[in-house]
Design a protein around this motif. Structure first.
Motif, PDB file in Angstrom:
ATOM      1  N   LEU A   5      -3.534  -7.143  12.728  1.00  0.00           N
ATOM      2  CA  LEU A   5      -4.007  -7.264  11.354  1.00  0.00           C
ATOM      3  C   LEU A   5      -2.998  -6.566  10.457  1.00  0.00           C
ATOM      4  CD1 LEU A   5      -6.269  -8.159   9.405  1.00  0.00           C
ATOM      5  CD2 LEU A   5      -7.314  -5.908   9.743  1.00  0.00           C
ATOM      6  N   GLY A   6      -2.480  -7.295   9.472  1.00  0.00           N
ATOM      7  CA  GLY A   6      -1.475  -6.728   8.576  1.00  0.00           C
ATOM      8  C   GLY A   6      -1.707  -7.131   7.139  1.00  0.00           C
ATOM      9  N   ALA A   7      -1.178  -6.330   6.222  1.00  0.00           N
ATOM     10  CA  ALA A   7      -1.341  -6.609   4.798  1.00  0.00           C
ATOM     11  C   ALA A   7      -0.159  -6.048   4.025  1.00  0.00           C
ATOM     12  CB  ALA A   7      -2.645  -5.998   4.268  1.00  0.00           C
ATOM     13  N   THR A   8       0.249  -6.787   2.993  1.00  0.00           N
ATOM     14  CA  THR A   8       1.279  -6.320   2.067  1.00  0.00           C
ATOM     15  C   THR A   8       0.715  -6.372   0.651  1.00  0.00           C
ATOM     16  OG1 THR A   8       3.098  -7.093   3.460  1.00  0.00           O
ATOM     17  CG2 THR A   8       3.580  -6.754   1.137  1.00  0.00           C
ATOM     18  N   HIS A   9       0.875  -5.277  -0.071  1.00  0.00           N
ATOM     19  CA  HIS A   9       0.336  -5.163  -1.428  1.00  0.00           C
ATOM     20  C   HIS A   9       1.450  -4.825  -2.403  1.00  0.00           C
ATOM     21  CE1 HIS A   9      -2.357  -4.361  -4.721  1.00  0.00           C
ATOM     22  NE2 HIS A   9      -1.973  -3.086  -4.795  1.00  0.00           N
ATOM     23  N   LYS A  10       1.521  -5.576  -3.497  1.00  0.00           N
ATOM     24  CA  LYS A  10       2.488  -5.282  -4.541  1.00  0.00           C
ATOM     25  C   LYS A  10       2.031  -4.061  -5.325  1.00  0.00           C
ATOM     26  CE  LYS A  10       4.675  -7.216  -8.641  1.00  0.00           C
ATOM     27  NZ  LYS A  10       4.181  -6.182  -9.562  1.00  0.00           N
ATOM     28  N   VAL A  11       2.913  -3.073  -5.445  1.00  0.00           N
ATOM     29  CA  VAL A  11       2.610  -1.836  -6.152  1.00  0.00           C
ATOM     30  C   VAL A  11       3.338  -1.849  -7.492  1.00  0.00           C
ATOM     31  CG1 VAL A  11       2.693   0.677  -6.091  1.00  0.00           C
ATOM     32  CG2 VAL A  11       2.319  -0.623  -3.975  1.00  0.00           C
ATOM     33  N   LYS A  12       2.597  -2.023  -8.545  1.00  0.00           N
ATOM     34  CA  LYS A  12       3.143  -2.125  -9.894  1.00  0.00           C
ATOM     35  C   LYS A  12       4.217  -3.207  -9.924  1.00  0.00           C
ATOM     36  CE  LYS A  12       1.903   2.572 -11.275  1.00  0.00           C
ATOM     37  NZ  LYS A  12       2.372   3.863 -11.824  1.00  0.00           N
ATOM     38  N   LYS A  13       5.343  -2.935 -10.598  1.00  0.00           N
ATOM     39  CA  LYS A  13       6.328  -3.988 -10.805  1.00  0.00           C
ATOM     40  C   LYS A  13       7.399  -4.011  -9.735  1.00  0.00           C
ATOM     41  CE  LYS A  13       9.281  -3.615 -14.217  1.00  0.00           C
ATOM     42  NZ  LYS A  13       9.862  -3.611 -15.581  1.00  0.00           N
ATOM     43  N   ASN A  14       7.750  -2.855  -9.179  1.00  0.00           N
ATOM     44  CA  ASN A  14       8.935  -2.773  -8.337  1.00  0.00           C
ATOM     45  C   ASN A  14       8.669  -2.329  -6.909  1.00  0.00           C
ATOM     46  OD1 ASN A  14      10.651  -3.418 -10.556  1.00  0.00           O
ATOM     47  ND2 ASN A  14      10.467  -1.301 -11.261  1.00  0.00           N
ATOM     48  N   GLY A  15       7.403  -2.117  -6.563  1.00  0.00           N
ATOM     49  CA  GLY A  15       7.132  -1.557  -5.252  1.00  0.00           C
ATOM     50  C   GLY A  15       6.258  -2.444  -4.388  1.00  0.00           C
ATOM     51  N   PHE A  16       6.169  -2.086  -3.120  1.00  0.00           N
ATOM     52  CA  PHE A  16       5.272  -2.778  -2.200  1.00  0.00           C
ATOM     53  C   PHE A  16       4.812  -1.798  -1.134  1.00  0.00           C
ATOM     54  CE2 PHE A  16       9.308  -3.054   0.009  1.00  0.00           C
ATOM     55  CZ  PHE A  16       8.961  -2.888   1.340  1.00  0.00           C
ATOM     56  N   PHE A  17       3.668  -2.112  -0.542  1.00  0.00           N
ATOM     57  CA  PHE A  17       3.139  -1.314   0.560  1.00  0.00           C
ATOM     58  C   PHE A  17       2.688  -2.266   1.650  1.00  0.00           C
ATOM     59  CE2 PHE A  17      -0.585   0.509   2.741  1.00  0.00           C
ATOM     60  CZ  PHE A  17       0.028   1.613   3.334  1.00  0.00           C
ATOM     61  N   THR A  18       3.166  -2.041   2.870  1.00  0.00           N
ATOM     62  CA  THR A  18       2.808  -2.865   4.012  1.00  0.00           C
ATOM     63  C   THR A  18       2.164  -1.994   5.078  1.00  0.00           C
ATOM     64  OG1 THR A  18       4.596  -4.447   3.641  1.00  0.00           O
ATOM     65  CG2 THR A  18       3.689  -4.345   5.849  1.00  0.00           C
ATOM     66  N   THR A  19       1.051  -2.453   5.611  1.00  0.00           N
ATOM     67  CA  THR A  19       0.399  -1.745   6.708  1.00  0.00           C
ATOM     68  C   THR A  19       0.061  -2.742   7.797  1.00  0.00           C
ATOM     69  OG1 THR A  19      -1.422  -0.263   7.326  1.00  0.00           O
ATOM     70  CG2 THR A  19      -1.912  -1.983   5.704  1.00  0.00           C
ATOM     71  N   GLY A  20       0.201  -2.322   9.024  1.00  0.00           N
ATOM     72  CA  GLY A  20      -0.078  -3.202  10.146  1.00  0.00           C
ATOM     73  C   GLY A  20      -0.653  -2.435  11.321  1.00  0.00           C
ATOM     74  N   LEU A  21      -1.764  -2.933  11.849  1.00  0.00           N
ATOM     75  CA  LEU A  21      -2.404  -2.345  13.018  1.00  0.00           C
ATOM     76  C   LEU A  21      -2.438  -3.405  14.109  1.00  0.00           C
ATOM     77  CD1 LEU A  21      -3.945   0.104  14.225  1.00  0.00           C
ATOM     78  CD2 LEU A  21      -6.056  -0.957  13.368  1.00  0.00           C
ATOM     79  N   SER A  22      -1.857  -3.082  15.262  1.00  0.00           N
ATOM     80  CA  SER A  22      -1.714  -4.084  16.313  1.00  0.00           C
ATOM     81  C   SER A  22      -2.072  -3.495  17.669  1.00  0.00           C
ATOM     82  CB  SER A  22      -0.274  -4.605  16.374  1.00  0.00           C
ATOM     83  OG  SER A  22       0.142  -5.104  15.125  1.00  0.00           O
ATOM     84  N   THR A  23      -2.640  -4.348  18.500  1.00  0.00           N
ATOM     85  CA  THR A  23      -2.829  -4.002  19.908  1.00  0.00           C
ATOM     86  C   THR A  23      -1.951  -4.928  20.742  1.00  0.00           C
ATOM     87  OG1 THR A  23      -4.651  -5.551  20.291  1.00  0.00           O
ATOM     88  CG2 THR A  23      -5.212  -3.360  19.452  1.00  0.00           C
ATOM     89  N   ALA A  24      -1.414  -4.404  21.808  1.00  0.00           N
ATOM     90  CA  ALA A  24      -0.586  -5.201  22.708  1.00  0.00           C
ATOM     91  C   ALA A  24      -0.769  -4.674  24.125  1.00  0.00           C
ATOM     92  CB  ALA A  24       0.877  -5.137  22.295  1.00  0.00           C
ATOM     93  N   TRP A  25      -0.399  -5.496  25.084  1.00  0.00           N
ATOM     94  CA  TRP A  25      -0.502  -5.077  26.477  1.00  0.00           C
ATOM     95  C   TRP A  25       0.631  -5.715  27.260  1.00  0.00           C
ATOM     96  CZ3 TRP A  25      -1.610  -8.063  30.989  1.00  0.00           C
ATOM     97  CH2 TRP A  25      -1.760  -9.428  30.755  1.00  0.00           C
ATOM     98  N   ARG A  26       0.867  -5.200  28.425  1.00  0.00           N
ATOM     99  CA  ARG A  26       1.826  -5.836  29.303  1.00  0.00           C
ATOM    100  C   ARG A  26       1.476  -5.539  30.752  1.00  0.00           C
ATOM    101  NH1 ARG A  26       6.246  -3.464  31.908  1.00  0.00           N
ATOM    102  NH2 ARG A  26       6.302  -1.205  31.739  1.00  0.00           N
ATOM    103  N   PRO A  27       1.589  -6.542  31.606  1.00  0.00           N
ATOM    104  CA  PRO A  27       1.456  -6.297  33.042  1.00  0.00           C
ATOM    105  C   PRO A  27       2.738  -5.661  33.561  1.00  0.00           C
ATOM    106  CG  PRO A  27       1.950  -8.595  32.644  1.00  0.00           C
ATOM    107  CD  PRO A  27       1.797  -7.960  31.296  1.00  0.00           C
ATOM    108  N   PRO A  28       2.740  -5.078  34.742  1.00  0.00           N
ATOM    109  CA  PRO A  28       3.958  -4.449  35.259  1.00  0.00           C
ATOM    110  C   PRO A  28       4.970  -5.502  35.681  1.00  0.00           C
ATOM    111  CG  PRO A  28       2.282  -4.469  36.943  1.00  0.00           C
ATOM    112  CD  PRO A  28       1.626  -4.979  35.698  1.00  0.00           C
ATOM    113  N   HIS A  29       6.234  -5.137  35.621  1.00  0.00           N
ATOM    114  CA  HIS A  29       7.256  -5.986  36.214  1.00  0.00           C
ATOM    115  C   HIS A  29       7.305  -5.691  37.705  1.00  0.00           C
ATOM    116  CE1 HIS A  29      11.226  -7.651  37.206  1.00  0.00           C
ATOM    117  NE2 HIS A  29      11.082  -8.394  36.121  1.00  0.00           N
TER     118      HIS A  29
END
Length: 803
Positions: free
Chosen positions: A512-536
């Motif tokens: 789940l991610g989001a980007t928000h424009k902050v006033k005229k010249n800025g931005f804020f991005t946040t992202g929360l992720s889950t991931a997994w991997r089996p062993p090699h």
């Protein structure tokens, strides 16, 4: 070499043809705001061609290889209204664009530079343009070190693997021209088999949100994108030559590409490169047997009918022979202790281009076919790829075995990817996709060694769903993915007894991610992720000496007391699962660009190699490592600052901070990147006449001592305890290292260059010097730091002719 010979013959013939080729015009200019202030990082896109560029720190841009035509240019910058303007191009032009502030940004469509396989809600860093040019001649891993938050784990001066926010190897996905790269990634000294000279841009996704590419992306994704195939008729290309003082190396590369005038929509590209280096050297001695040779070739052919449909076929071959520092080979405990303590590595001799054992030879072939079809709001895409990876590793062996590899592996991988994207409006995009993988990895007979890893087959499949929504000043993205992997394994244990096993894994990932424009010249991005991997399979079954890594390694399924291979079902193993949260704030003003990212990555059941002592087999005495599982956290900050000081002078600062912790044992890990900072000043002047875009850069790179390193247990202490019948690790099983972490170091560098205009063609000239003061130092993440210093001063001279 025959393929390269053919390419250069084609190149020579095309040079003559290109004298009258119609697509040799260029469009350069500058992007300003309504007050005449330059806008670095603005996007300039040619709508008809679907390609473009970004302005540099002076607000300037350059678009080349254009035909006589009327083009629609879209110029955009965050916080400003997008400017769309027609330009009739009959000759090379210089043009200025002035953007007006956008106070509302309601329903605005911001056209950005074309970087495949990324979205706006991801935390990304992009290496392109002049920044990418500055890395030409380096390996992929070494090139990525110029990005904040990205480091490398090394095995000598020529083998680099990317490390993103402290994790590497199986936890980093690499996409090569849209294909998931599959090789022997399990080895820390197994560098990606990719030639970065073909890349138009390299994207690093620093979070775990790239779920459309499969499992394993716990740390992030590296995306190597070549340029789109040309659309306008004609033939063009580049010839690139680089020579370097350290290693007395040379690189020659060429690209020839074109599009058909008689058959509109058909286009093609060929690329070839050859690299050769002798022994590298430190400020005080030669690094014997560290030379390499590399030859690469690729060809692409495609057909694109407007934007509605198209297909492309791509083939590439990568081949290399790499020497491993001879001083890392030892035969006894006394030799090992001397090797660690000696100021000069054993077997050091004068400079040579010879490559002897220990060494690696690797070949990697890729062929892919892609197609897409666009109808209304629907886009359908299909891709098939086949990869053949052949790896041989040669140890120091006696007699007739000296030319017989100790590891000889052949991996074949088939992948199939299908995706449906539905875009009913600019504010609502969703896609559904499926990935399939079928892979076999086999030991070739004749090594006269028990295989380091067993033969195995891997069958994997995944299904994903992604939804993107634009709502007011928010850009939202969410996705979910489910995967299944099935292994069959067959190998031999240390008694040469056959063992077989089969097992499977399945799990779900989400983002789940989001980007928000902050006033005229800025931005804020946040992202929360889950991931997994089996062993090699290597993490479960590896056994024996891995001389390229100067270590003996044991997998998780090998019994600690007997080293017998246990059945997978009898071991309490759990999949790695990661939860990563990344927050990024960016601000671009009249003269300043700031980007600050903070992240935390918590990995449950983190599978890692840890040192556990020294041992000996028929191939020598080495430190030995065993795979273990624990919970781990990676917390850090990345910062980038670009500051325009005057019309021609700018400054840049980059900072990467990382704290990695073994949470289960409340202790530290080995080989974790230490904190670092890079500061650079750049003077750039638009010269007149034949010369253009002259610049000079000077900077320093500071790397702190790794103060979060584990305790030190020396070879001498282990030998003394062993002689007294004492087990040093019976009551204290914390992580340890054999030597203390190296001291902090600071390296100076300088680069200067310019462009020579040759009519409608150009010649880019660049001279650089790394480690300007010839400083002696050792890098903590280099697996061979126990034996030698890093390379000394290196002067590089580059010529790039574009036609």
């Amino acid at each position: 070499m025959k393929a390269l010979h053919s390419i250069f013959l084609l190149l020579i013939s095309s040079l003559a043809f290109s004298q009258s080729a119609p697509c040799q015009l260029s469009l350069k200019g500058k992007v300003l705001d309504d007050q005449g202030i330059t806008l670095p990082g603005a996007s300039v896109i040619i709508v008809e061609l679907g390609r473009g560029t970004s302005t540099n720190q002076s607000g300037e841009f350059l678009l080349e290889s254009l035909c006589e035509n009327t083009y629609t240019l879209s110029v955009s910058f965050l916080g400003y209204k997008t400017l769309v303007q027609k330009v009739k191009l009959k000759k090379s032009e210089n043009i200025f664009f002035q953007l007006s502030p956008d106070e509302t940004m309601l329903s605005e469509i911001v056209v950005q530079d074309h970087y495949d396989h990324i979205s706006e809600s991801q935390t990304t860093a992009i290496l392109s343009g002049s920044n990418l040019d500055a890395t030409r001649g380096k390996t992929l891993g070494a090139a990525l070190r110029s990005i904040t938050g990205v480091n490398t784990i090394q095995s000598g001066p020529a083998i680099f693997k990317p490390v993103i926010h402290g994790v590497h190897s199986q936890r980093i996905l690499i996409l090569n021209n849209g294909v998931r790269h599959e090789g022997q990634q399990w080895g820390a000294e197994h560098a990606p088999e990719i030639d970065p000279l073909l890349a138009s841009n390299i994207v690093v996704v620093k979070d775990a949100s790239a779920i459309k590419y499969g499992t394993d992306a716990l740390g992030g994704v590296v995306i190597v994108n070549p340029a789109d195939l040309p659309i306008t008729p004609g033939i063009g290309g580049t010839i690139h030559s680089i020579v370097q003082s350290n290693g007395r190396s040379g690189i020659l590369a060429a690209v020839v590409e074109g599009a058909s005038e008689k058959l509109p929509g058909f286009n093609w590209r060929t690329h070839g490169s050859y690299k050769r280096s002798g022994d590298f050297n430190t400020p005080d001695y030669s690094l014997t047997n560290t030379g390499f040779s590399e030859s690469n070739f690729s060809a692409a052919f495609g057909y694109h009918k407007n934007e509605a449909s198209g297909f492309e076929i791509f083939y590439s071959h990568f081949g290399t022979e790499l020497g491993i520092l001879k001083g890392s080979s030892v035969s006894s405990e006394e030799d090992l202790q001397n090797a660690y303590e000696s100021p000069v590595p054993q077997y050091t001799s004068n400079f040579s281009y010879d490559i002897a054992a220990p060494k690696q030879t690797v070949k990697h072939d890729l062929i892919k076919a892609t197609s897409h079809f666009h109808r209304g709001a629907n886009t359908y895409s299909l891709q098939y790829a086949f990869q053949l990876n052949q790896r041989k590793e040669f140890d120091l062996r006696r007699g007739t075995l000296s030319e017989t590899p100790s590891i000889d592996l052949t991996m074949m991988t088939h992948t199939l990817d299908a995706e449906w994207e539905y875009e009913p409006s600019e504010n609502n995009i969703r896609c559904i996709g499926i990935n399939g993988l079928m892979q076999s990895n086999d030991n070739n007979p004749g090594t006269q060694r028990i295989p380091f890893i067993p033969n195995f087959s891997n069958y994997s499949g995944g299904l994903y769903f992604i939804q993107k929504v634009n709502w007011k000043q928010w850009k939202l993205e969410g996705g979910v993915r489910t995967d299944y992997r099935y292994y069959t394994v067959a190998g031999r244990d240390y008694l040469n007894q056959v063992y077989k096993d089969q097992f499977d894994f399945s799990n779900v990932s989400a983002t789940l991610g989001a980007t928000h424009k902050v006033k005229k010249n800025g931005f804020f991005t946040t992202g929360l992720s889950t991931a997994w991997r089996p062993p090699h399979v290597a993490e479960l079954y590896s056994q024996g000496t891995h001389q390229s890594a100067a270590a003996i390694e044991f997998g998780l399924l090998l019994d600690e007391s007997t080293n017998e291979v246990r059945e997978f079902s009898t071991v309490d193993f759990k999949n790695e699962k990661a939860l990563k949260w990344v927050n990024t704030y960016g601000l671009t003003t009249r003269n300043t660009q700031v980007e600050l990212s903070a992240y935390v990555n918590y990995i449950f059941n983190y599978l890692h190699l840890r040192p556990e002592g020294i041992t000996q087999d028929v191939r020598g005495t080495y430190p030995y490592f065993r795979y273990r599982q624990t919970d781990a956290s990676f917390v850090g900050v990345d910062m980038l600052l670009n500051q325009t000081l005057s019309r021609y002078l700018s400054a840049r600062a980059k900072v990467s901070l990382l704290a990695a912790t073994d949470v289960s044992n409340d202790y530290y890990f080995i080989y974790m990147p230490s904190n670092r900072m890079d500061v650079m000043m750049r003077y750039e002047h638009p010269l007149q006449g034949v010369l253009a875009n002259g610049f000079i850069e000077m900077g320093v790179n500071y790397v702190a001592k790794q103060n979060r390193a584990p305790r030190v247990v020396s070879i001498e202490e282990i030998e003394d305890a062993k002689a007294q019948g004492i087990n040093l690790f019976e009551t204290d099983n914390r992580m340890f290292d054999f030597v203390e972490a190296p001291d902090a170091y600071m390296l100076a560098y300088v680069t200067l260059g310019s462009t020579v205009k040759l009519g409608e063609k150009k010649l880019d000239v660049r001279i650089s010097c790394d480690n300007l003061l010839n400083t002696s130092y050792r890098e903590y993440t280099n697996r061979l730091r126990y034996f030698s210093d890093e390379v000394g001063r290196n002067v590089s001279f580059s010529l790039k002719y574009s036609f």
